[in-house]
Each structure stands twice: as C-alpha cells, then as structure tokens.
Design an enzyme around this catalytic site. Structure first.
Site, PDB file in Angstrom:
ATOM      1  N   LYS A 135     -18.461  29.221 -28.839  1.00 52.05           N
ATOM      2  CA  LYS A 135     -18.833  28.647 -27.544  1.00 52.05           C
ATOM      3  C   LYS A 135     -17.992  29.135 -26.372  1.00 52.05           C
ATOM      4  O   LYS A 135     -16.813  29.401 -26.486  1.00 52.05           O
ATOM      5  CB  LYS A 135     -18.698  27.116 -27.608  1.00 52.05           C
ATOM      6  CG  LYS A 135     -19.647  26.488 -28.588  1.00 52.05           C
ATOM      7  CD  LYS A 135     -20.938  26.096 -27.940  1.00 52.05           C
ATOM      8  CE  LYS A 135     -20.657  24.916 -27.084  1.00 52.05           C
ATOM      9  NZ  LYS A 135     -21.728  23.999 -26.953  1.00 52.05           N
ATOM     10  N   ASN A 166      -1.636  -2.471  13.301  1.00 47.40           N
ATOM     11  CA  ASN A 166      -3.094  -2.273  13.334  1.00 47.40           C
ATOM     12  C   ASN A 166      -3.489  -1.002  14.081  1.00 47.40           C
ATOM     13  O   ASN A 166      -4.318  -0.228  13.619  1.00 47.40           O
ATOM     14  CB  ASN A 166      -3.785  -3.490  13.965  1.00 47.40           C
ATOM     15  CG  ASN A 166      -3.503  -4.762  13.193  1.00 47.40           C
ATOM     16  OD1 ASN A 166      -2.953  -4.702  12.089  1.00 47.40           O
ATOM     17  ND2 ASN A 166      -3.857  -5.904  13.757  1.00 47.40           N
ATOM     18  N   THR A 171     -40.247  26.978  -8.924  1.00 48.96           N
ATOM     19  CA  THR A 171     -40.540  25.623  -8.447  1.00 48.96           C
ATOM     20  C   THR A 171     -40.837  24.838  -9.712  1.00 48.96           C
ATOM     21  O   THR A 171     -41.404  25.392 -10.658  1.00 48.96           O
ATOM     22  CB  THR A 171     -41.756  25.589  -7.496  1.00 48.96           C
ATOM     23  OG1 THR A 171     -42.904  26.053  -8.197  1.00 48.96           O
ATOM     24  CG2 THR A 171     -41.533  26.444  -6.249  1.00 48.96           C
ATOM     25  N   HIS A 172     -40.442  23.593  -9.756  1.00 45.64           N
ATOM     26  CA  HIS A 172     -40.577  22.772 -10.973  1.00 45.64           C
ATOM     27  C   HIS A 172     -39.873  23.440 -12.159  1.00 45.64           C
ATOM     28  O   HIS A 172     -40.246  23.221 -13.306  1.00 45.64           O
ATOM     29  CB  HIS A 172     -42.047  22.522 -11.324  1.00 45.64           C
ATOM     30  CG  HIS A 172     -42.876  22.095 -10.156  1.00 45.64           C
ATOM     31  ND1 HIS A 172     -43.019  20.779  -9.776  1.00 45.64           N
ATOM     32  CD2 HIS A 172     -43.583  22.821  -9.255  1.00 45.64           C
ATOM     33  CE1 HIS A 172     -43.793  20.714  -8.702  1.00 45.64           C
ATOM     34  NE2 HIS A 172     -44.142  21.941  -8.358  1.00 45.64           N
ATOM     35  N   TYR A 222      -8.977  -6.255  13.359  1.00 48.43           N
ATOM     36  CA  TYR A 222      -8.406  -5.785  12.091  1.00 48.43           C
ATOM     37  C   TYR A 222      -8.453  -6.884  11.033  1.00 48.43           C
ATOM     38  O   TYR A 222      -8.184  -8.045  11.303  1.00 48.43           O
ATOM     39  CB  TYR A 222      -6.950  -5.320  12.278  1.00 48.43           C
ATOM     40  CG  TYR A 222      -6.329  -4.877  10.964  1.00 48.43           C
ATOM     41  CD1 TYR A 222      -6.511  -3.590  10.492  1.00 48.43           C
ATOM     42  CD2 TYR A 222      -5.606  -5.775  10.170  1.00 48.43           C
ATOM     43  CE1 TYR A 222      -5.984  -3.191   9.265  1.00 48.43           C
ATOM     44  CE2 TYR A 222      -5.077  -5.386   8.947  1.00 48.43           C
ATOM     45  CZ  TYR A 222      -5.271  -4.092   8.501  1.00 48.43           C
ATOM     46  OH  TYR A 222      -4.762  -3.704   7.292  1.00 48.43           O
ATOM     47  N   ASN A 242     -17.928  27.537 -22.615  1.00 43.20           N
ATOM     48  CA  ASN A 242     -18.553  26.439 -21.876  1.00 43.20           C
ATOM     49  C   ASN A 242     -18.272  26.491 -20.368  1.00 43.20           C
ATOM     50  O   ASN A 242     -17.169  26.840 -19.959  1.00 43.20           O
ATOM     51  CB  ASN A 242     -18.049  25.099 -22.418  1.00 43.20           C
ATOM     52  CG  ASN A 242     -18.517  24.841 -23.834  1.00 43.20           C
ATOM     53  OD1 ASN A 242     -19.598  25.300 -24.224  1.00 43.20           O
ATOM     54  ND2 ASN A 242     -17.715  24.126 -24.599  1.00 43.20           N
ATOM     55  N   SER A 250       0.821  -1.221   0.000  1.00 35.03           N
ATOM     56  CA  SER A 250       0.000   0.000   0.000  1.00 35.03           C
ATOM     57  C   SER A 250       0.850   1.264   0.000  1.00 35.03           C
ATOM     58  O   SER A 250       0.323   2.364   0.085  1.00 35.03           O
ATOM     59  CB  SER A 250      -0.930  -0.004   1.227  1.00 35.03           C
ATOM     60  OG  SER A 250      -0.188  -0.163   2.423  1.00 35.03           O
ATOM     61  N   SER A 277     -14.635  25.658 -27.345  1.00 33.78           N
ATOM     62  CA  SER A 277     -14.866  24.404 -28.044  1.00 33.78           C
ATOM     63  C   SER A 277     -13.812  24.269 -29.124  1.00 33.78           C
ATOM     64  O   SER A 277     -13.330  25.263 -29.665  1.00 33.78           O
ATOM     65  CB  SER A 277     -16.262  24.431 -28.665  1.00 33.78           C
ATOM     66  OG  SER A 277     -16.317  23.589 -29.794  1.00 33.78           O
ATOM     67  N   GLU A 317     -19.589  21.938 -14.703  1.00 36.35           N
ATOM     68  CA  GLU A 317     -19.987  20.597 -15.132  1.00 36.35           C
ATOM     69  C   GLU A 317     -19.120  19.521 -14.474  1.00 36.35           C
ATOM     70  O   GLU A 317     -19.613  18.473 -14.054  1.00 36.35           O
ATOM     71  CB  GLU A 317     -19.887  20.472 -16.652  1.00 36.35           C
ATOM     72  CG  GLU A 317     -20.941  21.296 -17.384  1.00 36.35           C
ATOM     73  CD  GLU A 317     -20.657  21.395 -18.868  1.00 36.35           C
ATOM     74  OE1 GLU A 317     -20.529  20.357 -19.544  1.00 36.35           O
ATOM     75  OE2 GLU A 317     -20.534  22.528 -19.365  1.00 36.35           O
ATOM     76  N   LYS A 336      -8.197   3.658   2.349  1.00 38.76           N
ATOM     77  CA  LYS A 336      -7.388   4.846   2.080  1.00 38.76           C
ATOM     78  C   LYS A 336      -7.621   5.459   0.711  1.00 38.76           C
ATOM     79  O   LYS A 336      -7.925   6.654   0.601  1.00 38.76           O
ATOM     80  CB  LYS A 336      -5.913   4.523   2.288  1.00 38.76           C
ATOM     81  CG  LYS A 336      -5.596   4.407   3.756  1.00 38.76           C
ATOM     82  CD  LYS A 336      -4.241   3.833   4.017  1.00 38.76           C
ATOM     83  CE  LYS A 336      -4.274   3.059   5.306  1.00 38.76           C
ATOM     84  NZ  LYS A 336      -5.127   1.826   5.208  1.00 38.76           N
ATOM     85  N   GLN A 344      -7.432  -1.930   4.493  1.00 44.42           N
ATOM     86  CA  GLN A 344      -6.448  -1.159   3.740  1.00 44.42           C
ATOM     87  C   GLN A 344      -7.129  -0.426   2.573  1.00 44.42           C
ATOM     88  O   GLN A 344      -6.615   0.577   2.083  1.00 44.42           O
ATOM     89  CB  GLN A 344      -5.356  -2.106   3.217  1.00 44.42           C
ATOM     90  CG  GLN A 344      -4.266  -1.435   2.435  1.00 44.42           C
ATOM     91  CD  GLN A 344      -3.072  -2.345   2.244  1.00 44.42           C
ATOM     92  OE1 GLN A 344      -2.321  -2.608   3.178  1.00 44.42           O
ATOM     93  NE2 GLN A 344      -2.897  -2.866   1.043  1.00 44.42           N
TER      94      GLN A 344
HETATM   95  N1  ARG Z   1      -1.182  -1.216   5.287  1.00 37.88           N
HETATM   96  C1  ARG Z   1      -2.056  -1.709   6.296  1.00 37.88           C
HETATM   97  C2  ARG Z   1      -3.400  -0.995   6.230  1.00 37.88           C
HETATM   98  O1  ARG Z   1      -3.465  -0.012   5.596  1.00 37.88           O
HETATM   99  C3  ARG Z   1      -1.456  -1.488   7.653  1.00 37.88           C
HETATM  100  C4  ARG Z   1      -1.904  -2.447   8.685  1.00 37.88           C
HETATM  101  C5  ARG Z   1      -1.411  -3.816   8.363  1.00 37.88           C
HETATM  102  N2  ARG Z   1      -1.660  -4.742   9.424  1.00 37.88           N
HETATM  103  C6  ARG Z   1      -1.531  -6.047   9.247  1.00 37.88           C
HETATM  104  N3  ARG Z   1      -1.788  -6.781  10.270  1.00 37.88           N
HETATM  105  N4  ARG Z   1      -1.165  -6.552   8.117  1.00 37.88           N
HETATM  106  O2  ARG Z   1      -4.385  -1.418   6.794  1.00 37.88           O
END
Ligand code: ARG
Length: 461
Positions: free
Chosen positions: A282, A109, A154-155, A316, A284, A22, A276, A289, A324, A321
C-alpha cells in the site's frame, strides 16, 4: 491575589480559577497585547493623562517584557487569569506603582478586542501568503499539463474532453476567490476598538485616532458598545477558512481518487504518502485524506462561534472568551493544510498516458460527433439521437466512435463523411473548445497568465 481582589472577601474556588482562566490559550496573543499596551501608554503620556516620564518607563519595561518572552527568559504563569492580567502583573512587579497606571482609561474588554483584531489581521496576511503560494504551485502544474487531454466528468461519469491544465485552473479560480475573501477579513479586522473601555468609553481626554495610527489601523470603531462586543470579523475569518477547507477537501478527494489503481492518473511522492502496517503493497494518500477530514473541525468552529454569539446581550460577556480556541484551531489547521497540500501537489507525478487512455474509452467525443452532424446541416436534437444510437451500437459490438467504419457511420446517417474521424479526434475536440474560459490549450495559457498576474500584484515588493 487577584487584580480585582478589593471587592471580595473570599478566595476563589480553585476549580473556578481553572474554569475562568484563559492564559493557556490566549498567551499566544502576547505580542499583540504588549504592542497594544505600548500604544495605549504612549497616548496616555501625550494626552497628559499620566506623566510623560511614567509613560516612557512603562513602554520601556513593556518592551523588555516582550523581549524576555521572545527569548524564553519569562514564562507565562499558568495561575494568571489571562494574558492581559499576566503582562500587567509582570509590569507592576518590575516598576511598582507606575505599572499600575497603565490600565487608566482602559478595560480588558476593549483590550482583548484590540488584541484579537490585531491577531486576525496578522494571520489573514499569513494565510493570504499561503494561498498565493498554492496558486503558484497550481499554475506551474497547469502549465506543465496545459495540453494533457483527459476526460472531464459530470456525475463522476466521463463527459467531455478537457485538459489537466484546465482542470487545475478551475481550482485556481477557487483559491483566487479565497484570497479575496481573506483580504475582506483583513479589512473587517482593520478597526481599532481601544477607548471603548468597559462599554461606555471614558471621561479621560484620550486620543483614539493616535492609538489607531500607532498600530497601523485605518479606522476607529464608531460605537463603544459595539467596539467591545463585535466578533463579526472573527466569524468572517472562520467562514473564509471554512470555504478554503471546502476547496482543499474537494481537491483532496480528486487526488485520492486519481491515485487509486482504478484511476491511476497521478502518483504521490513518497515523502507525501504513507504505508500500511499490515499490507506491504500500500501507498496511501493520508495527507489528502486528513485535509479532507480536517475540514470537519473548521466547519465545526464556525458553527461553535455563531452559536456562542447568538444569545449575547450587549456589551461584553464572558461567553466571548470562547472565541479564541475556536478561531485559533481553524487558523492552525487551515495553515497546516494549505502548506502541506501545496507541497503534495508540487511533488506529485502526472501519468499523461493514463489520463489519455481513460479519455479514449468513454465516448467523451459523442457531443463533438453530434456537433459534426449539426455542422452538416442537421438539427442538434436529431443529431443527438443518431449519436445515441451509434454509442449503443458501439457498446454492443465492443467498438468506439474512433473504430467504427465509415460504412457503419453511413448506415446511421448519410451526412457522415471521412472527415468525421478528424472531428472526433480528442485533440481536435479540445482545441476546438477555444471559447473564452474553455479548455483549449490556448485558453488555458490565458487563464494561467491571469492567475499569475493576480499573484504577482499581491507579492510584497
Ligand atoms: N480573557 C477575557 C476574554 O478573553 C478577557 C476579557 C475579560 N473581561 C472581563 N470583563 N472579565 O474575553
């Protein structure tokens, strides 16, 4: 070689390495990770779990690592499993065995949980600042147009007279609620999970409250299993940003309509519109948008996060993961949208005459005409019917309520007098709507004052 290499007799399949890793996205939490580790190491030293001198060396080296990343001297190793492993391995490279003591009484964790809490808290603060800035822009535009009469819809049909100031302040209400929602996200993220360790806390004599204090948290998590597996505060952020995007998207839709030739209420600044490649005439509204379009991915991230979390047993699991990339994407996009939208709004030109013209031809004073008759003693339903007939008559004869003669009025009802023309004057109609929260200019001024106070009490002193 992996940090957890001891139990294994074979190297990892290289695809598994990529799949599992990660670092390419969690590297953005390096500051939180290092700051958290410094607080942890300081606590270990103070509690006598490691030597004070070791704690000091670890903290000093972590600070150097932070500076090296900041200055670009140290690059993230794409082969590292995640940011936590990367920082720890650099530390150990630099100070040997002492570095290996940092992870005492800690797991990735609770480490990753701490990092995300800190990250969300930081971003919530920045997003709140962007919302306050947008509110600033809205109140300035509303003040410039507090008496600019236009039709409310309205509408999407012309309905009753309002002012552009009132219209804009409706959006201010939405963004003030967003600020409050973001503040709630901050308070949900304000819980320090470190010390939950892998899931079951620790036998070392740690001081979790000291760590919380070092990192500016006001609470410590009360249950170690919840501490490592709670991502509710991430969901809160994903939801709060979805609502922000929904508001921005509605506002964008208005602007897209308003700058069409059909409405022509506003004109975008050249710096915030695009041309455009084929149609030379144009101009835009691409920004509006795109803001409207990007709401899609932010909602998608909320759904993704809810789905990731729904089947996870305590505590956990690696599924987490996946939190993120989704929340980073929502944060990045919402911030970009808030910033650009505010500047697009700040620089757009309002065509007051066009607002006024559109308001003059849609019978938006029909309710006021009925109210006039009510003031002369008729029941509202009766008045409503008569005005309905008047409107039909106008449409048939190409007239408006303003251009009907008094005789034409009188042919429908005897209660009409010459003062009807004043009663249906759009400025009079708007000024009369001075009830609390109404569109009358004086009410808009009050709304602006309330919003400005909301913003100013939240500005850093
Ligand atoms: N990269 C992991 C995450 O984002 C970190 C925690 C990993 N923990 C584990 N027991 N493998 O969740």
């Amino acid at each position: 070689m992996k940090m957890w290499d001891g139990r294994f007799s074979k190297a990892l399949d290289s695809r598994v390495n990529d799949f599992n890793s990660s670092i390419r996205f969690d590297c953005r939490m390096y500051r939180e990770d290092i700051t958290g580790s410094i607080a942890h190491a300081t606590m270990l030293g103070r509690c006598g779990i490691i030597e004070e001198s070791e704690s000091e060396l670890i903290c000093k080296t972590l600070m150097e690592i932070l500076a090296d990343i900041d200055s670009g001297k140290l690059d993230f190793d794409p082969e590292a499993e995640d940011i936590h492993m990367f920082i720890e391995s650099v530390l150990t490279e630099r100070i040997g065995d002492t570095g290996k003591r940092l992870h005492t009484s800690r797991s990735r964790n609770d480490q990753v949980a701490l990092d995300i809490h800190m990250y969300i808290r930081k971003e919530a603060y920045e997003i709140r600042a962007l919302l306050l800035r947008l509110l600033d822009v809205i109140t300035v535009k509303a003040e410039e147009n507090y008496d600019a009469v236009m039709s409310g819809y309205t509408h999407l049909q012309r309905a009753q007279p309002v002012t552009l100031g009132h219209y804009l302040m409706a959006y201010a209400q939405m963004f003030m609620r967003d600020v409050i929602r973001i503040e709630e996200v901050s308070s949900h993220a304000d819980v320090m999970p470190l010390g939950s360790c892998a899931l079951a806390g620790t036998t070392y004599p740690i001081d979790r409250h000291f760590v919380a204090e070092q990192l500016g948290f006001s609470k410590v998590s009360d249950n170690s299993m919840d501490g490592v597996s709670d991502r509710d505060f991430v969901l809160d952020m994903a939801y709060a940003l979805s609502v922000v995007m929904m508001h921005l998207s509605r506002f964008s839709e208005e602007i897209i309509l308003w700058c069409s030739s059909e409405f022509s209420f506003v004109e975008l600044d050249d710096a915030y519109s695009t041309g455009s490649s084929i149609m030379p005439q144009k101009k835009n509204p691409d920004i509006a948008e795109l803001v409207r379009g990007k709401s899609g991915r932010v909602y998608g991230n909320l759904t993704a996060l809810l789905t990731v979390m729904k089947g996870i047993p305590l505590a956990y699991n690696k599924d987490m993961q996946e939190d993120k990339e989704a929340i980073f994407d929502s944060i990045d996009n919402a911030k970009m949208c808030l910033e650009l939208f505010a500047d697009m709004l700040r620089t757009l030109t309002v065509k007051r005459d066009k607002l006024r013209n559109a308001a003059s031809s849609g019978f938006i004073n029909a309710t006021d005409c009925a109210d006039y008759m009510v003031k002369k003693g008729l029941p509202f339903r009766t008045a409503y019917k008569i005005v309905g007939k008047l409107v039909a008559y106008c449409i048939e004869n190409g007239k408006t309520l303003e251009t009907l003669t008094l005789d034409e009025y009188k042919s429908m009802s005897e209660v009409f007098e010459a003062d009807v023309y004043d009663a249906i004057d759009l400025d009079v109609c708007v000024r009369g709507r001075s009830c609390y929260g109404g569109p009358a200019p004086e009410s808009v001024i009050k709304q602006i004052a309330i919003a400005r106070n909301f913003v100013s009490v939240r500005q850093p002193k």
